[in-house]
Design an enzyme around this catalytic site. Sequence first.
Site: not given
Ligand SMILES: Cc1ncc(COP(=O)(O)O)c(C=O)c1O
Length: 409
Positions: A219, A138, A255
């Site tokens: 993560d 990411w 999500k």
């Molecule tokens: C791999 C991964 N980690 C963390 C996140 C963190 O998302 P958020 O800060 O919206 O919870 C995302 C969101 O796209 C992700 O794809």
Amino acid sequence: MAHHSDSVFSQIAKAPEDPILGVTVAFNKDSDTSKLNLGVGAYRTEEGKPLVLNVVKQAEQKLVNNPSRIKEYLPIVGLADFNKGSAKLIFGADSPAIQENRVTTVQCLSGTGSLRVGGEFLARHYHEKTIYIPNPTWGNHPKIFTFAGLSVKTYRYYDPTTRGLDFKGLLEDLGNAPSGAIVLLHACAHNPTGVDPTIQQWEEIRQLIRSKALLPFFDSAYQGFASGSLDADAKPVRLFVADGGECFTAQSFAKNMGLYAERVGALSIVCKTSDVASRVESQLKLVIRPMYSSPPLHGASIVSTILNDSDLYNEWTLELKAMADRIISMRTQLLETLKAKGTPGDWTHIIKQIGMFTFTGLNAEQVAFMTKEYHIYMTSDGRISMAGLSSKTIPHLADAMHAAVTTMA
Ligand SMILES: Cc1ncc(COP(=O)(O)O)c(C=O)c1O
């Protein structure tokens, strides 16, 4: 009279758009009616609409109806019931680490904030400052950890020739990492590749990480979203916690509860003893307090209401499974459509990959072609959000992919 050029910021350079969020900016500017946004990592219904889960609506109604609710500051570490529920969700309700009080959980600003707080804690208190992240990963990961004060290196993860896991490369790179190094692992539904290790491969990764005293940092942004089962998607994390070793986990409810904008997440640190866990928590507070003081209440109250009410919880698992199933069915439909068209190449990775995204293997030029000629928007690495597709839009995507592959091989 002040002139434009008198600004103290007159020399400031215009920053580029975020590579992921910039896709939506470009999409919004396109007036074509057939346009399709497959860049955004957010769930859409079969009608292409954002979804607020029914259980979220019910939980919010319960909160509104409760006259004793107040808006006082939360503690620095957040809402206690939310933290307990989040830890149970990822580690399992019967987790010995939780029962032995060896886990500290702090509410953070979604997954991103949890990663950032965990990263900054490590930069301050851990002896090894290098974090290994998968290649690719990411796009926000390297920035989050660099700004947290860690030094970022990568380990091999994806093999473009098989469009699957480069397991040998992964083991070699982690095997060559300095003892104690931090290793970022996607708990499930690896973003952007959709490629996850098998459970046997996870077990080998675990043995290597423990034998080299590396520090795992999970993560978990998609629990339940990959397979449709919260427990199945948590298996890799639970494998590591079961051996009694230490690990970090950043959880997001963006999500799996559709709470994107509520910014609700949790950082859990599993320690060897409860005494260490309580000292770790005291230091996490010193990281959080000058950063944002304390976290917001609303999103955590929604999650806590759902996690701590068995009817709502059960309903949530069904809604979550329905989202995961719809994504899986988009995979089969896209593969079948490409097969029926006789699109050159092997596309079976579309159904082998898991989670929100497919890493199509389309290159940046093919992506640019599809955007220009077919008004289909995605990141330039060829990642498409399966959650942004529907039975109605798949033929359009398949036409575009077919044309891209046949005209720009
Ligand atoms: C791999 C991964 N980690 C963390 C996140 C963190 O998302 P958020 O800060 O919206 O919870 C995302 C969101 O796209 C992700 O794809």
